[in-house]
Design an enzyme around this catalytic site. Sequence first.
Site, mmCIF file in Angstrom:
data_model
loop_
_atom_site.group_PDB
_atom_site.id
_atom_site.type_symbol
_atom_site.label_atom_id
_atom_site.label_comp_id
_atom_site.label_asym_id
_atom_site.label_seq_id
_atom_site.Cartn_x
_atom_site.Cartn_y
_atom_site.Cartn_z
ATOM 1 N N ARG A 104 -50.799 -34.039 68.604
ATOM 2 C CA ARG A 104 -51.581 -35.165 68.048
ATOM 3 C C ARG A 104 -52.609 -35.522 69.109
ATOM 4 O O ARG A 104 -52.255 -35.910 70.231
ATOM 5 C CB ARG A 104 -50.683 -36.352 67.718
ATOM 6 C CG ARG A 104 -51.479 -37.614 67.423
ATOM 7 C CD ARG A 104 -50.677 -38.714 66.799
ATOM 8 N NE ARG A 104 -50.396 -38.427 65.401
ATOM 9 C CZ ARG A 104 -50.008 -39.332 64.499
ATOM 10 N NH1 ARG A 104 -49.844 -40.594 64.859
ATOM 11 N NH2 ARG A 104 -49.785 -38.993 63.253
ATOM 12 N N HIS A 131 -55.592 -34.444 59.185
ATOM 13 C CA HIS A 131 -54.159 -34.760 59.266
ATOM 14 C C HIS A 131 -53.417 -33.951 58.181
ATOM 15 O O HIS A 131 -52.905 -34.515 57.211
ATOM 16 C CB HIS A 131 -53.977 -36.272 59.060
ATOM 17 C CG HIS A 131 -52.636 -36.791 59.453
ATOM 18 N ND1 HIS A 131 -51.667 -36.027 60.097
ATOM 19 C CD2 HIS A 131 -52.070 -38.034 59.298
ATOM 20 C CE1 HIS A 131 -50.594 -36.762 60.308
ATOM 21 N NE2 HIS A 131 -50.806 -37.982 59.835
ATOM 22 N N GLN A 134 -49.727 -34.715 56.828
ATOM 23 C CA GLN A 134 -49.620 -35.855 55.913
ATOM 24 C C GLN A 134 -49.905 -35.417 54.479
ATOM 25 O O GLN A 134 -49.241 -35.849 53.543
ATOM 26 C CB GLN A 134 -50.604 -36.951 56.335
ATOM 27 C CG GLN A 134 -50.551 -38.180 55.454
ATOM 28 C CD GLN A 134 -49.243 -38.952 55.576
ATOM 29 O OE1 GLN A 134 -48.812 -39.243 56.681
ATOM 30 N NE2 GLN A 134 -48.611 -39.273 54.463
ATOM 31 N N ASP A 219 -56.616 -45.898 53.560
ATOM 32 C CA ASP A 219 -56.090 -45.786 54.925
ATOM 33 C C ASP A 219 -56.722 -46.914 55.734
ATOM 34 O O ASP A 219 -57.657 -47.579 55.257
ATOM 35 C CB ASP A 219 -56.457 -44.404 55.503
ATOM 36 C CG ASP A 219 -55.825 -44.115 56.861
ATOM 37 O OD1 ASP A 219 -54.881 -44.841 57.256
ATOM 38 O OD2 ASP A 219 -56.282 -43.185 57.544
ATOM 39 N N CYS A 259 -51.055 -43.372 53.894
ATOM 40 C CA CYS A 259 -50.263 -42.574 54.846
ATOM 41 C C CYS A 259 -49.433 -43.445 55.776
ATOM 42 O O CYS A 259 -48.478 -42.953 56.371
ATOM 43 C CB CYS A 259 -51.177 -41.651 55.636
ATOM 44 S SG CYS A 259 -52.333 -42.502 56.724
ATOM 45 N N ARG A 287 -42.507 -36.773 54.728
ATOM 46 C CA ARG A 287 -42.972 -36.122 55.959
ATOM 47 C C ARG A 287 -41.860 -35.251 56.530
ATOM 48 O O ARG A 287 -42.083 -34.137 56.994
ATOM 49 C CB ARG A 287 -43.387 -37.180 57.003
ATOM 50 C CG ARG A 287 -44.607 -38.012 56.632
ATOM 51 C CD ARG A 287 -45.881 -37.178 56.609
ATOM 52 N NE ARG A 287 -46.131 -36.530 57.878
ATOM 53 C CZ ARG A 287 -46.726 -37.091 58.928
ATOM 54 N NH1 ARG A 287 -47.181 -38.315 58.842
ATOM 55 N NH2 ARG A 287 -46.926 -36.409 60.046
HETATM 56 N N1 NVA Z 1 -56.639 -42.600 60.070
HETATM 57 C C1 NVA Z 1 -55.475 -43.008 60.817
HETATM 58 C C2 NVA Z 1 -54.255 -42.289 60.335
HETATM 59 C C3 NVA Z 1 -52.973 -42.666 61.035
HETATM 60 C C4 NVA Z 1 -51.794 -41.892 60.567
HETATM 61 C C5 NVA Z 1 -55.711 -42.768 62.297
HETATM 62 O O1 NVA Z 1 -56.252 -41.711 62.645
HETATM 63 O O2 NVA Z 1 -55.369 -43.634 63.099
HETATM 64 N N1 CP Z 2 -48.819 -41.338 58.788
HETATM 65 C C1 CP Z 2 -48.601 -41.065 60.089
HETATM 66 O O1 CP Z 2 -48.986 -40.003 60.620
HETATM 67 O O2 CP Z 2 -47.881 -42.014 60.752
HETATM 68 P P1 CP Z 2 -47.635 -42.099 62.320
HETATM 69 O O3 CP Z 2 -48.930 -42.447 62.972
HETATM 70 O O4 CP Z 2 -46.599 -43.186 62.459
HETATM 71 O O5 CP Z 2 -47.118 -40.771 62.810
#
Ligand code: NVA
Ligand code: CP
Length: 301
Positions: A104, A131, A134, A219, A259, A287
């Site tokens: 990540r 992502h 997801q 989101d 998500c 997930r």
């Molecule tokens: N768009 C959000 C998704 C988190 C799972 C982010 O990148 O923070």
């Molecule tokens: N939806 C998602 O990826 O959640 P987290 O940021 O908690 O991993």
Amino acid sequence: MTVRHFLSLMDCTTAELTSLLKRGIELKSLHRQGVIYEPLKNRVLAMIFEKASTRTRVSFEAGMIQLGGQAIFLSPRDTQLGRGEPIEDSARVLSSMCDAVMIRTFAHQTLETFAQYSQVPVINGLSDDLHPCQLLADMQTYLEHRGSIQGKTVAWIGDGNNMCNTFIQAAMQFDFQLKVACPEGYEPDQQFLAAAGDRVTLTRDPREAVAGAHLVNTDVWASMGQEDEAQARLKRFAPYQVTPELLDLADKSVLFMHCLPAHRGEEVSAELMDDPRSVVFDQAENRLHAQKALVEFLLVD
Ligand code: NVA
Ligand code: CP
């Protein structure tokens, strides 16, 4: 043999993605029946988190344990990654000890570079661009509740962010129409839009995007790494909150997805989170199963 990576949905064929969704449903059912299935005994997943996570971390970690393997949590704070060790070197070292690596990160290029130097599969656990894990869970959730998404209409309301970009790729792979409603200046990435052609349409009006939709998504308005913009974005995105009333304009079979984590009262109203049309917690649960199917596909098949 070439190593398979999962940096985007485009790393798999539509047939592979479809069988991953079905396998996720099967693994969920086996898990619920208490069946022990441990094809990954002695296999190790390294997980590098440069951003916070609840679902991604726990689902990969629990999933690896359930499949008989193990996951190792790594953060830049307490590894040499945070002290400037090159990605290329980290990739060679970690992939010589582990069977797969989940990352990540911020720049998507970090994933690409790591994958280039890795001898084992690399999985995108979220980048600034995409992502894909997801979307596996989301597509599995739609399949469970409503059957195939092929030919359906999906609405994306709010920021044209990493999740929106991934929905664009999902529209191409799973063959649905996507209507994106976002403020000017917050459109999804042009390269993803261009690849999708007329499968994706843009509007400024959330009502227009939601009209007749079978699935509505939103989101957060400020993603991880955009904390400094959060206040300005609150104002800009205010007309884009998804509410039960907005959902009333959709097809009567509509599902609402997010998500998570969600900001109730911002991108989604508090009532909608608990509305019967909302499947946000099924998505989160999936997930676990979707990613078990993914690591099985990458490591066992
Ligand atoms: N768009 C959000 C998704 C988190 C799972 C982010 O990148 O923070
Ligand atoms: N939806 C998602 O990826 O959640 P987290 O940021 O908690 O991993």
